[in-house]
Enzyme design. Structure first.
Site, PDB file in Angstrom:
ATOM      1  N   GLY A 136      -3.019   6.704  -2.679  1.00 25.83           N
ATOM      2  CA  GLY A 136      -3.107   6.844  -4.122  1.00 25.83           C
ATOM      3  C   GLY A 136      -1.756   6.645  -4.783  1.00 25.83           C
ATOM      4  N   CYS A 137      -1.775   6.529  -6.103  1.00 32.42           N
ATOM      5  CA  CYS A 137      -0.545   6.238  -6.847  1.00 32.42           C
ATOM      6  C   CYS A 137       0.398   7.434  -6.873  1.00 32.42           C
ATOM      7  CB  CYS A 137      -0.886   5.771  -8.256  1.00 32.42           C
ATOM      8  SG  CYS A 137      -2.041   6.845  -9.151  1.00 32.42           S
ATOM      9  N   TYR A 138      -0.102   8.604  -7.243  1.00 29.45           N
ATOM     10  CA  TYR A 138       0.747   9.793  -7.215  1.00 29.45           C
ATOM     11  C   TYR A 138       1.278  10.077  -5.802  1.00 29.45           C
ATOM     12  CZ  TYR A 138      -0.418  11.515 -11.971  1.00 29.45           C
ATOM     13  OH  TYR A 138      -0.547  11.693 -13.332  1.00 29.45           O
TER      14      TYR A 138
END
Length: 363
Positions: free
Chosen positions: A150-152
């Protein structure tokens, strides 16, 4: 090699299409969208006018995709939906890179707690979580199904994992504050994402319960287990290390925020320094860990990452400072949430998996 994108009309799907249609080593042969089936690609993604190669969106039918001549599929779908497609495609011998959360969590109980019932739990043992700069290269020969981070989590794991592995930072009292552009929420017609709500306004959300927390903590726990196993193996009375499915538990305080920008993630991590650890030692660990990583940029002392400098690239910039008053390291990172945090990283994974240059299509 022919590839396809399932769910090609969302923000991440559109970006994947733009990257793949120009990729020097693959042919984008299939793009799917139930909402846009039958429409020319350029009618939905106007940026590709004159460059869409005549592609038309097709319906997202798992059986038809499994019978196609595409060797690899990207799943740019919501969690839950991706698992159904992964089951059919993996059974047909296709390589699958999933950009949803369906295969990022190895522990089924944890997945269920954060996302609900898993639609293809039998595939979990075959899925590999791959953060290219951190995951051991053995995945390339072993994987059938890859979960893209994921991005985070990418913005947190890249700066923090090498330091945990080296024992330079505490495994307790870790606080990560992240600010994301609103494109990270996808194409949702919700009040919180309207221009008049977000312009000139930043706010925290999902405190103590954000779904990416499960992914972050599982991967950090694995990093700690690897460090502890390495210490045990060097001890004079070392015994074979116990295998841990998801590592020793590690908890962090993760505070996500919506920021008034379209793209980008800026993260600041505060973590206590281990006794005797120095900023020079930290930078040396980073330099060694990322010496061969084309998309990780270690900034000079005194500099901090800026989303304006990474948006539109597959790069993550990282930096560190030491606060002698609190004896904390302060780690900072910036990335494009749709590129290094999603589609660009997925293409990077494909490049490594298929033996292409890691930077192919991403320069």
């Amino acid at each position: 090699m022919k590839v396809g994108v399932v769910g090609a009309s969302g923000y991440t799907g559109e970006l994947l299409v733009q990257l793949l249609i120009r990729h020097p080593a693959v042919e984008l042969a299939v793009v799917t969208s139930r909402a846009h089936a039958g429409k020319p690609l350029s009618a939905v993604i106007p940026m590709l006018r004159g460059a869409d190669r005549g592609l038309v969106f097709v319906d997202s039918d798992p059986a038809a995709l499994a019978a196609s001549d595409c060797a690899l599929f990207f799943l740019a779908l919501p969690h839950g939906a991706a698992a159904t497609y992964a089951r059919a495609l993996v059974a047909a011998g296709k390589r699958v890179i999933d950009l949803s959360a369906d295969f990022r969590i190895a522990d089924l109980e944890t997945y269920t707690r954060y996302y609900g019932e898993h639609q293809a739990p039998e595939l979990l043992p075959h899925a590999r979580y791959v953060l290219p700069e951190i995951t051991a290269p053995s995945w390339r020969a072993q994987a059938k199904l890859v979960a893209a981070p994921g991005c985070y989590p990418t913005s947190i794991l890249v700066p923090l994992v090498p330091l945990l592995r080296a024992g330079l930072v505490s495994r307790e009292h870790i606080v990560a504050n992240s600010f994301s552009g609103v494109s990270g929420a996808g194409k949702k017609a919700e009040e919180a994402y309207l221009y008049v709500e977000r312009a000139e306004s930043a706010k925290a959300y999902g405190l103590t319960s954000h779904r990416h927390l499960a992914e972050i903590e599982e991967q950090l726990s694995l990093a700690v287990s690897e460090w502890e196993a390495a210490l045990a193996s060097r001890a004079a009375d070392a015994r074979p290390a116990q295998a841990h499915k998801t590592g020793q538990p590690l908890a962090i305080q993760f505070n996500p925020h919506l920021a008034p920008m379209r793209r980008g993630i800026a993260t600041t991590i505060t973590v206590p320094a281990a006794p005797g650890a120095s900023l020079d030692a930290l930078r040396a660990v980073w330099a060694a860990a990322y010496a061969e990583a084309p998309f990780v940029q270690l900034l000079a002392e005194g500099q901090t990452p800026d989303t304006a400098h990474v948006v539109g690239t597959n790069r993550i910039d990282i930096a560190a400072a030491y606060d002698p008053r609190t004896r904390n390291f302060v780690l900072t990172s910036a990335e494009d949430n749709l590129l290094k945090g999603a589609g660009g990283q997925a293409v990077q994974i494909m490049n490594l998996w298929c033996g292409f240059a890691e930077t192919a299509g991403l320069a």
